[in-house]
Motif scaffolding. Structure first.
Motif, PDB file in Angstrom:
ATOM      1  N   ILE A 295       0.843  -1.202   0.000  1.00 13.53           N
ATOM      2  CA  ILE A 295       0.000   0.000   0.000  1.00 13.53           C
ATOM      3  C   ILE A 295       0.877   1.250   0.000  1.00 13.53           C
ATOM      4  O   ILE A 295       1.716   1.442   0.868  1.00 13.53           O
ATOM      5  N   ILE A 296       0.698   2.072  -1.035  1.00 11.90           N
ATOM      6  CA  ILE A 296       1.546   3.242  -1.276  1.00 11.90           C
ATOM      7  C   ILE A 296       0.820   4.523  -0.854  1.00 11.90           C
ATOM      8  O   ILE A 296       1.417   5.481  -0.427  1.00 11.90           O
ATOM      9  N   LYS A 297      -0.517   4.509  -0.982  1.00  7.60           N
ATOM     10  CA  LYS A 297      -1.301   5.717  -0.725  1.00  7.60           C
ATOM     11  C   LYS A 297      -2.596   5.266  -0.048  1.00  7.60           C
ATOM     12  O   LYS A 297      -3.476   4.693  -0.724  1.00  7.60           O
ATOM     13  N   ALA A 298      -2.697   5.524   1.251  1.00  6.89           N
ATOM     14  CA  ALA A 298      -3.805   4.948   2.037  1.00  6.89           C
ATOM     15  C   ALA A 298      -5.186   5.306   1.480  1.00  6.89           C
ATOM     16  O   ALA A 298      -6.102   4.487   1.512  1.00  6.89           O
ATOM     17  N   ASP A 299      -5.337   6.526   0.960  1.00  7.52           N
ATOM     18  CA  ASP A 299      -6.649   6.923   0.433  1.00  7.52           C
ATOM     19  C   ASP A 299      -6.659   6.876  -1.099  1.00  7.52           C
ATOM     20  O   ASP A 299      -7.429   7.559  -1.749  1.00  7.52           O
ATOM     21  N   GLY A 300      -5.792   6.038  -1.655  1.00 10.21           N
ATOM     22  CA  GLY A 300      -5.655   5.951  -3.112  1.00 10.21           C
ATOM     23  C   GLY A 300      -6.804   5.222  -3.774  1.00 10.21           C
ATOM     24  O   GLY A 300      -7.795   4.859  -3.126  1.00 10.21           O
ATOM     25  N   PRO A 301      -6.688   5.000  -5.079  1.00  9.75           N
ATOM     26  CA  PRO A 301      -7.793   4.360  -5.815  1.00  9.75           C
ATOM     27  C   PRO A 301      -8.009   2.905  -5.396  1.00  9.75           C
ATOM     28  O   PRO A 301      -7.120   2.263  -4.854  1.00  9.75           O
ATOM     29  N   LEU A 302      -9.216   2.438  -5.663  1.00  6.71           N
ATOM     30  CA  LEU A 302      -9.584   1.062  -5.332  1.00  6.71           C
ATOM     31  C   LEU A 302      -8.782   0.101  -6.209  1.00  6.71           C
ATOM     32  O   LEU A 302      -8.680   0.281  -7.417  1.00  6.71           O
ATOM     33  N   CYS A 303      -8.198  -0.915  -5.556  1.00  6.43           N
ATOM     34  CA  CYS A 303      -7.405  -1.916  -6.291  1.00  6.43           C
ATOM     35  C   CYS A 303      -8.291  -3.115  -6.621  1.00  6.43           C
ATOM     36  O   CYS A 303      -9.348  -3.307  -6.030  1.00  6.43           O
ATOM     37  N   LYS A 304      -7.835  -3.948  -7.535  1.00  7.90           N
ATOM     38  CA  LYS A 304      -8.611  -5.139  -7.902  1.00  7.90           C
ATOM     39  C   LYS A 304      -8.684  -6.142  -6.755  1.00  7.90           C
ATOM     40  O   LYS A 304      -9.525  -7.035  -6.761  1.00  7.90           O
ATOM     41  N   CYS A 305      -7.779  -6.001  -5.779  1.00 10.49           N
ATOM     42  CA  CYS A 305      -7.794  -6.907  -4.632  1.00 10.49           C
ATOM     43  C   CYS A 305      -8.826  -6.468  -3.593  1.00 10.49           C
ATOM     44  O   CYS A 305      -9.040  -7.154  -2.600  1.00 10.49           O
ATOM     45  N   GLY A 306      -9.452  -5.313  -3.795  1.00  9.09           N
ATOM     46  CA  GLY A 306     -10.468  -4.828  -2.867  1.00  9.09           C
ATOM     47  C   GLY A 306      -9.942  -3.810  -1.864  1.00  9.09           C
ATOM     48  O   GLY A 306     -10.717  -3.205  -1.135  1.00  9.09           O
TER      49      GLY A 306
END
Ligand SMILES: [Zn+2]
Length: 333
Positions: free
Chosen positions: A175-186
């Motif tokens: 995790i690089i950016k806690a409020d970043g975009p939604l990843c495919k892993c959820g």
């Protein structure tokens, strides 16, 4: 019953979300025979498994007369693998591949020892044995595949590091950016959600929808759904400002990921493979600059970041290398 020969030949499979490939590989890394087909993963696990068994069966039929030469079968598979049990526990790019006992299914079908390994771990081993790792001359190597998704594999003191269950190396979901975009892993803000191929395409599409000037849409044949990382890369190479901005942003996040890897592992070599590595310095130069600025100076100075030697066959060669490493006494987890 399964049998494992002491031979010089491995059946190596690379099972990805888009394509599957099977090859007969010698212990020196020579590919004797190879076949590829589409995975068509949207048809579900049962159909994919059927195709996989068929393509392996076809390859095995070519070695029938020399079956004693066969050291085993290894499948490099996208997803989180429980290597001790040979189970694909989850695989975001292979829908329906949840708790699939892939090793036992294949071993039972063909009566040959089978191993299942994460595709990026396999690729790390392939580069270590036959590629950028200069056949074992480098002791500590981290491999990063930047493609549709981002995966990783670690060679530590000349051994593939797999963790307690064999699932180590999920660098793409750091995790690089806690409020970043939604990843495919959820989860949110994973490296993959900021710098993988699908993230580059998503960012470009978002900017185009806002009406930003660019040649990307024209290169995608006028269809926004055809915008891919490869199209963005082509536009950037032609001087498109928006495409260059999108790739620079991905490179920045990749650089943060690289700095974390360099600080944690202090590797001699970081090898970057996968489709996006084809962007070359467009992606790698800015990523390395960010990594250099953020990593501690001691590990930052000693590491070399290089492009992978193999793009298409890294998983295949790594799967084969894994079979032969088992003959030599195994890979330490
Ligand atoms: Zn993720």
């Amino acid at each position: 019953m399964t049998c494992s020969g002491k031979g010089d030949l491995a059946v190596a499979v690379d099972l990805g979300g888009t394509k599957m490939s099977v090859a007969l590989v010698r212990s020196d890394g020579r590919i004797v025979s190879q076949r590829r087909c589409l995975t068509n993963s949207d048809e579900g696990a049962k159909a994919v498994l059927g195709r996989l068994l068929l393509i392996i069966s076809d390859m095995l039929s070519r070695v029938k007369s020399t079956k004693s030469e066969l050291a085993g079968i290894a499948v490099a598979c996208a997803g989180v693998i429980d290597m001790n049990k040979g189970i694909v526990t989850e695989s975001p790019n292979l829908p329906g591949f949840s708790r699939i006992r892939l090793r036992d299914i294949i071993a039972h079908e063909f009566g040959v020892t089978c191993y299942v390994i994460n595709d990026a771990s396999a690729a790390a081993l392939g580069e270590y044995e036959f590629g950028a790792g200069a056949r074992g001359r480098v002791e500590n190597l981290i491999y990063l595949t930047v493609s549709t998704g981002i995966g990783g594999g670690m060679i530590i003191r000349g051994q593939l590091y797999l963790g307690s269950d064999g699932s180590a190396g999920e660098i793409g979901h750091m995790i690089i950016k806690a409020d970043g975009p939604l990843c495919k892993c959820g989860r949110r803000g994973c490296l993959e959600s900021l710098a993988a191929g699908w993230a580059v395409a998503r960012d470009a599409v978002e900017c185009l929808k806002k009406g930003e000037e660019s040649s990307i849409l024209q290169l995608a044949g006028g269809k926004i759904e055809h915008v891919t990382a490869a199209v963005v890369s082509a536009a950037a190479k032609q001087g498109d400002i928006l495409a260059q901005k999108v790739i620079r942003s991905a490179a920045g996040y990749l650089g943060i990921g690289l700095a974390n890897i360099i600080n944690v592992f202090n590797p001699q070599l970081v090898v970057i493979g996968g489709g996006l590595a084809k962007m070359g310095n467009l992606l790698l130069e800015p990523a390395c600059k960010v990594a250099e600025a953020l990593a501690f100076s001691l590990p930052g100075k000693s590491v070399r970041v290089v492009r992978a030697r193999f793009i298409a066959n890294a998983g295949i060669l790594g799967a084969a290398a894994y079979v032969f490493s088992q003959l030599r006494g195994g890979v330490k987890g």
